[in-house]
Write an enzyme that holds these catalytic residues in place. Structure first.
Site, PDB file in Angstrom:
ATOM      1  N   THR A 175      70.118 -22.755  57.248  1.00  0.00           N
ATOM      2  CA  THR A 175      71.262 -22.240  56.502  1.00  0.00           C
ATOM      3  C   THR A 175      71.801 -21.090  57.350  1.00  0.00           C
ATOM      4  O   THR A 175      71.041 -20.470  58.094  1.00  0.00           O
ATOM      5  CB  THR A 175      70.747 -21.708  55.140  1.00  0.00           C
ATOM      6  OG1 THR A 175      70.407 -22.820  54.332  1.00  0.00           O
ATOM      7  CG2 THR A 175      71.774 -20.841  54.438  1.00  0.00           C
ATOM      8  N   VAL A 204      72.400 -28.141  43.633  1.00  0.00           N
ATOM      9  CA  VAL A 204      72.943 -26.888  44.142  1.00  0.00           C
ATOM     10  C   VAL A 204      71.767 -25.953  44.380  1.00  0.00           C
ATOM     11  O   VAL A 204      70.903 -25.794  43.517  1.00  0.00           O
ATOM     12  CB  VAL A 204      73.934 -26.265  43.131  1.00  0.00           C
ATOM     13  CG1 VAL A 204      74.348 -24.872  43.564  1.00  0.00           C
ATOM     14  CG2 VAL A 204      75.160 -27.159  42.979  1.00  0.00           C
ATOM     15  N   GLY A 205      71.705 -25.352  45.557  1.00  0.00           N
ATOM     16  CA  GLY A 205      70.595 -24.464  45.892  1.00  0.00           C
ATOM     17  C   GLY A 205      70.931 -23.012  45.629  1.00  0.00           C
ATOM     18  O   GLY A 205      71.776 -22.677  44.793  1.00  0.00           O
ATOM     19  N   ASP A 206      70.262 -22.141  46.363  1.00  0.00           N
ATOM     20  CA  ASP A 206      70.450 -20.697  46.168  1.00  0.00           C
ATOM     21  C   ASP A 206      71.742 -20.177  46.783  1.00  0.00           C
ATOM     22  O   ASP A 206      72.290 -19.159  46.334  1.00  0.00           O
ATOM     23  CB  ASP A 206      69.286 -19.927  46.809  1.00  0.00           C
ATOM     24  CG  ASP A 206      69.209 -20.203  48.309  1.00  0.00           C
ATOM     25  OD1 ASP A 206      68.983 -21.377  48.675  1.00  0.00           O
ATOM     26  OD2 ASP A 206      69.395 -19.266  49.111  1.00  0.00           O
ATOM     27  N   THR A 226      68.026 -17.346  53.466  1.00  0.00           N
ATOM     28  CA  THR A 226      67.832 -18.701  53.979  1.00  0.00           C
ATOM     29  C   THR A 226      66.449 -19.165  53.554  1.00  0.00           C
ATOM     30  O   THR A 226      65.534 -18.356  53.421  1.00  0.00           O
ATOM     31  CB  THR A 226      67.963 -18.741  55.507  1.00  0.00           C
ATOM     32  OG1 THR A 226      67.681 -20.074  55.953  1.00  0.00           O
ATOM     33  CG2 THR A 226      67.010 -17.787  56.203  1.00  0.00           C
TER      34      THR A 226
HETATM   35  N1  GLY Z   1      68.718 -22.275  51.163  1.00  0.00           N
HETATM   36  C1  GLY Z   1      69.466 -23.446  51.226  1.00  0.00           C
HETATM   37  C2  GLY Z   1      69.145 -24.442  50.210  1.00  0.00           C
HETATM   38  O1  GLY Z   1      68.033 -24.519  49.722  1.00  0.00           O
HETATM   39  O2  GLY Z   1      70.021 -25.210  49.875  1.00  0.00           O
END
Ligand code: GLY
Length: 270
Positions: A175, A204-206, A226
């Protein structure tokens, strides 16, 4: 007023063949961002510009080079935050745009919302005149090959993506993100990602969650995360780091201490 810029392209064991492209990409983003910052650019412009450069670079899991989801599509997440007034914008699971970070900025500046996702985010991007593209334009051979390997039964590519004992060449990609401090004393942060290998469509992630993937507050500091999103989300990693700065911790200690919070959810990140 001093100026400052930090950019990142992930925080993992980088496979040998990817070290040079990763370092080159981060350097280009840093130099491009620094030039603007030194010329008096705003922190917000600079973090957007640096992240756009990283999104264009196929070495990273953001923009071109993004992971494919379980339907063979690129769905991306991004966010941006200005530390002066805590304004923020984000997109989740957005498709068919070249620079998700710029759409996130448009959400911040041209909509009454903080986050848009999926088709709504794409429709907004189209209406706002964002640069559009197809999944094929974002797809690189490395990701096509990995997708085909997973589809043909190599599940460990997914299961071991965040396993530190796993083979580095099978591990996660970066990321990307940037934080900047401009001459006016304003902070900004931005983060962008293609997400995780073979993620479910709509996951959807962080990265687009303010306080998890990105946070900036002129009074204290700015951060971009990340790592494994499902862990980072549950500890709100960037807000947690900035809270430690607010309590008086030095930046490195604040980052380390916030990362220790990931242990509780067996999280991994940087
Ligand atoms: N940190 C990026 C994700 O997990 O989508």
């Amino acid at each position: 007023m001093p100026i400052a810029l930090a950019v990142h392209g992930g925080a993992w064991n980088i496979p040998d063949e990817a070290v040079q492209p990763s370092q080159d990409g981060v350097r280009r983003a840093r130099e491009g961002g620094w030039r603007r910052l030194a010329e008096g650019g705003s922190a917000l412009d600079v973090v957007e510009h640096a992240v756009r450069l990283l999104e264009d670079d196929p070495a990273f899991d953001a923009g071109r080079g993004s992971r494919l989801n379980d339907q063979g599509m690129v769905e991306m997440d991004a966010s941006i935050m200005a530390g002066a007034g805590l304004e923020a914008g984000a997109v989740g699971a957005i498709r068919d745009v070249r620079h998700p970070v710029s759409v996130a900025r448009q959400v911040m500046e041209r909509s009454p919302h903080v986050m848009l996702v999926g088709d709504g985010a794409r429709d907004f991007a189209l209406a706002a005149g964002a640069e559009t593209c197809r999944t094929l334009d974002l797809l690189v051979g490395r990701e096509r090959e990995r997708y085909l390997r997973v589809r043909s039964g190599e599940r460990e590519l997914v299961e071991r993506e965040f396993d530190p004992e796993g083979l580095p060449e099978e591990g996660p990609l970066g990321t990307v993100g940037a934080v900047a401090l401009d001459r006016a004393g304003h902070l900004a942060a931005a983060t962008s990602t293609g997400g995780t290998q073979n993620k479910a469509a709509g996951r959807v992630g962080d990265t687009p969650i303010i306080g998890a993937g990105t946070y900036a507050d002129d009074r204290f500091g700015a951060a971009s995360a990340t790592g494994w999103g499902e862990g980072i989300l549950r500890v709100l990693l960037t807000k947690s780091a900035v809270d430690r700065l607010a309590a008086g911790a030095e930046p490195e200690l604040a980052a380390r201490s916030a990362l220790e919070g990931l242990d509780r959810v067996r999280g991994k990140g940087g």
